[in-house]
Write a protein that holds these residues in place. Structure first.
Motif: not given
Length: 186
Positions: A22-23, A29-30, A43-49, A51-58
């Motif tokens: 859940s991390m 992430v619940a 349903n699913g989750a991932g990272v928006r990045s 230029f090699f920087m994580d911006l948010y988890v969707g």
């Protein structure tokens, strides 16, 4: 041969742990939530990045699992949750990214929802800081409710707007292909 068997056994033992994880990018992430008295599952989750920087988890929450945009659009309710993981995101950058997302999601044909987009982007006028959480509750045939850090921001009626918003992350030209795949559990 023993090495392959050991790797196979190790992977099979790890799979349940990965499925229960859940991390994501240091964001908890619940696995489920209840919205409008409707129990939803992750349903699913991932990272928006960028230029090699994580911006948010969707994250995408639905009543039942779905693996295509069409299946998500058919559900009575779908929730997109964004948890900001970077101090690089400002309200101006977020508004610009959302506007660009609507253009990509509608093949640059936003004329029927232009006023809705303007209203929606104003919901991002306040400062955005790392840890902020935006929740977009989309209800089929009704529209979208926006929540920031647990506080309702506003509602936008209309199915066309709801579909365009979901397509920002789940459509043919999503914000990021790997995030789309993660949210759709593909």
């Amino acid at each position: 041969m023993k090495v392959l068997a050991s790797i196979g056994l190790s992977l099979s033992l790890m799979m349940p742990m990965l499925a229960q994880a859940s991390m994501i990018a240091d964001v908890d992430v619940a696995e489920q939530m209840t919205v409008v008295e409707q129990p939803l599952i992750l349903n699913g989750a991932g990272v928006r990045s960028k230029f090699f920087m994580d911006l948010y988890v969707g994250s995408l929450y639905l009543p039942t699992k779905a693996h295509t945009l069409e299946d998500v659009l058919a559900q009575p309710i779908a929730v997109i949750q964004l948890t900001i993981t970077s101090g690089m995101i400002t309200s101006n950058k977020m508004r610009d990214a959302i506007t660009d997302g609507f253009e990509a999601a509608t093949d640059n044909d936003t004329h029927s929802i232009t006023k809705d987009i303007e209203h929606f982007t104003q919901l991002f006028a306040d400062e955005i800081v790392e840890g902020d959480q935006f929740t977009f509750v989309t209800q089929k045939g009704k529209g979208v409710s926006s929540i920031k850090n647990g506080i309702a921001q506003g509602d936008i009626a209309g199915e066309a707007f709801r579909q365009a918003l979901l397509k920002i992350w789940l459509g043919e030209e999503p914000a990021q292909q790997s995030l789309r795949q993660a949210m759709l559990a593909q």
